[in-house]
Structures are given as structure tokens and as C-alpha cells.
Design a protein around this motif. Sequence first.
Motif, mmCIF file in Angstrom:
data_model
loop_
_atom_site.group_PDB
_atom_site.id
_atom_site.type_symbol
_atom_site.label_atom_id
_atom_site.label_comp_id
_atom_site.label_asym_id
_atom_site.label_seq_id
_atom_site.Cartn_x
_atom_site.Cartn_y
_atom_site.Cartn_z
ATOM 1 N N THR A 1 0.663 -1.093 0.137
ATOM 2 C CA THR A 1 0.113 -0.016 0.048
ATOM 3 C C THR A 1 0.920 1.259 0.093
ATOM 4 N N GLY A 2 2.102 1.044 0.069
ATOM 5 C CA GLY A 2 3.026 2.364 -0.247
ATOM 6 C C GLY A 2 2.869 2.956 -1.464
ATOM 7 N N VAL A 3 2.462 2.142 -2.466
ATOM 8 C CA VAL A 3 2.336 2.641 -4.008
ATOM 9 C C VAL A 3 0.774 3.378 -3.859
ATOM 10 N N LYS A 4 0.787 4.412 -4.074
ATOM 11 C CA LYS A 4 -0.643 5.192 -3.960
ATOM 12 C C LYS A 4 -1.468 5.260 -5.156
ATOM 13 N N ALA A 5 -2.601 4.905 -4.949
ATOM 14 C CA ALA A 5 -3.630 5.253 -6.024
ATOM 15 C C ALA A 5 -4.388 6.375 -5.969
ATOM 16 N N SER A 6 -4.064 7.131 -6.957
ATOM 17 C CA SER A 6 -4.695 8.520 -7.026
ATOM 18 C C SER A 6 -5.477 8.860 -8.139
ATOM 19 N N CYS A 7 -4.770 9.324 -9.244
ATOM 20 C CA CYS A 7 -5.559 9.467 -10.596
ATOM 21 C C CYS A 7 -5.906 8.421 -11.456
ATOM 22 N N GLU A 8 -5.261 7.484 -11.216
ATOM 23 C CA GLU A 8 -5.225 6.112 -11.958
ATOM 24 C C GLU A 8 -5.585 6.382 -13.516
ATOM 25 N N ARG A 9 -4.945 7.598 -14.018
ATOM 26 C CA ARG A 9 -4.757 7.569 -15.496
ATOM 27 C C ARG A 9 -3.293 8.235 -15.831
ATOM 28 N N GLY A 10 -2.292 7.832 -15.207
ATOM 29 C CA GLY A 10 -1.001 8.068 -15.248
ATOM 30 C C GLY A 10 -0.514 9.598 -15.492
ATOM 31 N N VAL A 11 -1.304 10.243 -14.706
ATOM 32 C CA VAL A 11 -0.913 11.871 -14.771
ATOM 33 C C VAL A 11 -0.377 12.477 -13.453
ATOM 34 N N CYS A 12 -0.596 11.966 -12.300
ATOM 35 C CA CYS A 12 -0.354 12.555 -11.061
ATOM 36 C C CYS A 12 1.233 12.164 -10.579
ATOM 37 N N GLY A 13 1.366 10.882 -10.890
ATOM 38 C CA GLY A 13 2.768 10.341 -10.306
ATOM 39 C C GLY A 13 2.964 9.449 -8.930
ATOM 40 N N ALA A 14 1.713 9.629 -8.257
ATOM 41 C CA ALA A 14 1.530 9.166 -6.910
ATOM 42 C C ALA A 14 1.971 7.733 -7.060
ATOM 43 N N CYS A 15 1.706 6.866 -8.123
ATOM 44 C CA CYS A 15 1.976 5.416 -8.003
ATOM 45 C C CYS A 15 3.212 5.140 -8.767
ATOM 46 N N THR B 1 6.685 3.609 -9.618
ATOM 47 C CA THR B 1 7.660 2.770 -9.269
ATOM 48 C C THR B 1 8.705 2.713 -10.516
ATOM 49 N N LEU B 2 9.774 2.031 -10.008
ATOM 50 C CA LEU B 2 10.753 1.581 -11.048
ATOM 51 C C LEU B 2 10.532 0.324 -11.774
ATOM 52 N N ILE B 3 10.407 0.150 -12.943
ATOM 53 C CA ILE B 3 10.416 -0.917 -13.667
ATOM 54 C C ILE B 3 11.957 -1.240 -14.496
ATOM 55 N N ASP B 4 12.585 -2.040 -13.859
ATOM 56 C CA ASP B 4 14.047 -2.199 -14.421
ATOM 57 C C ASP B 4 14.696 -0.951 -14.419
ATOM 58 N N GLY B 5 14.526 -0.082 -13.361
ATOM 59 C CA GLY B 5 15.158 1.236 -13.015
ATOM 60 C C GLY B 5 14.474 2.263 -13.846
ATOM 61 N N VAL B 6 13.519 2.137 -14.513
ATOM 62 C CA VAL B 6 12.875 3.389 -15.346
ATOM 63 C C VAL B 6 11.460 3.801 -14.524
ATOM 64 N N PRO B 7 11.414 5.044 -14.156
ATOM 65 C CA PRO B 7 10.095 5.527 -13.460
ATOM 66 C C PRO B 7 8.984 5.273 -14.163
ATOM 67 N N THR B 8 7.902 4.806 -13.453
ATOM 68 C CA THR B 8 6.815 4.390 -14.475
ATOM 69 C C THR B 8 5.761 4.739 -13.688
ATOM 70 N N ALA B 9 4.518 5.027 -14.057
ATOM 71 C CA ALA B 9 3.293 5.336 -13.301
ATOM 72 C C ALA B 9 2.597 3.761 -13.489
ATOM 73 N N SER B 10 2.541 3.212 -12.201
ATOM 74 C CA SER B 10 2.024 1.716 -12.172
ATOM 75 C C SER B 10 0.601 1.741 -12.628
ATOM 76 N N CYS B 11 -0.137 2.688 -12.583
ATOM 77 C CA CYS B 11 -1.440 2.597 -12.824
ATOM 78 C C CYS B 11 -1.809 2.428 -14.416
ATOM 79 N N SER B 12 -0.696 2.704 -15.292
ATOM 80 C CA SER B 12 -1.025 2.964 -16.704
ATOM 81 C C SER B 12 -0.097 1.699 -17.600
ATOM 82 N N VAL B 13 0.164 0.616 -16.722
ATOM 83 C CA VAL B 13 0.882 -0.400 -17.188
ATOM 84 C C VAL B 13 0.361 -1.571 -16.791
#
Length: 198
Positions: free
Chosen positions: A75-89, A91-103
Motif C-alpha cells: 500500500t506504499g504505492v498510492k492510487a490517485s488519478c489512475e490515469r498516469g498523470v499524477c505520479g503518486a503510483c 515505481t521503477l520498472i527495471d530502473g525506469v520511473p513508471t506510473a504503475s496505474c498505466s501499465v
Amino acid sequence: MSTATDRSADADRNAHPDPSTATDRNAHPDPSTATDRSAVHRITVDVEVDGRRRREEIPAHTVLLDLLRGRMGNTGVKASCERGVCGACTTLIDGVPTASCSVFAFSVDGCSVETVAGQLEGGEPGPVQRAFAERGGFQCGYCTPGMVMLTTALLREDPDPTEERIREWISSNICRCTGYQMIVDSVRRAAELIREEA
């Protein structure tokens, strides 16, 4: 008495029935509303999260945010806009910052995913988290996990970023409380702490 035109119109209506009048609405169920789990296509995802290998069977339409929060309890990964625009979620995927709600979760099969929970060192806050606490880089704290992950990625790429570079990086994440200056100060302090502890 019906005419040929009437019979032709009736035949056409029967060939393409109005879906709102269909009698068998379960012929093609919508997977997102199905109550029978067998009606939803499921896949297996094998992913490393914060250094720990996980294998999960999930509905194919699951996004990474839901996998992390719902299935893994992160739950440290926050759900906010759920559209990939706010950045609250973020995470780093293979080191690359990524909005986890958009993947989609299936797209991280075989990948390494880092979350804010993985930034702890021996159960204690890491340098980026300590810097945010020291410099007041949060108020409500909702954007903080995403900011911590962005900062982690930035400082791996550039251990001594300029203020302009810091602002460029954090511009993808929304903070409604701080006005960003304290976040910039936190990123600078994190860079100092990482250098001191190297």
C-alpha cells in the motif's frame, strides 16, 4: 395482411437484433463484471518486487498498481488519478520511473519492480526517505512515495543534479501541498546523504 415490404423489414430486424431486447445476456459476458472467475481470462506473472521474486495468477486486464496493492499488499504505492498523470503510483520498472496505474501487469513479467517499500535499508528509511523527512519534502505525504522513487532514479543517473534538472524530473509528479521548493531541497539533501554514505 402483411406485405412483402413488411416481411422484409421483419427479417432484417431478426437478422440484427437489438441488443437491449436480447433474451440471453450471458452469451458474451463482460469479463470485468463477471462473477464466475472462469469467465475471466487469467495469466501468470513472474516478477521481482523489491528484490523478492513473486509469481501471481491474475486477470489479464490487471494493471500493475492493482497487482502491487491488491494482490501483494504493497500500500506504499498510492492510487490517485489512475490515469498516469499524477505520479503518486510511480515505481521503477527495471530502473525506469513508471506510473504503475498505466501499465498492464503482464507487461512486467520477468522484470524487476522497485517500490517505496524497497527503499528501506535494514528496516530503516534509506537516504532519500531520510532527506524528505529532514527537509519537509511532504505535507500530506500522498505524493511522497512517487517523489521518492523519482528521486531514487534521478540520483542513480545523476548523483549531483542541478536545481533545474531536479525540477525537470519532479515535474511529472503532482504535489498539491508544498509548492515544490521543499521537495527540491529534499532531493539535494538526498544527493548529499548518498555521497556521504558511499
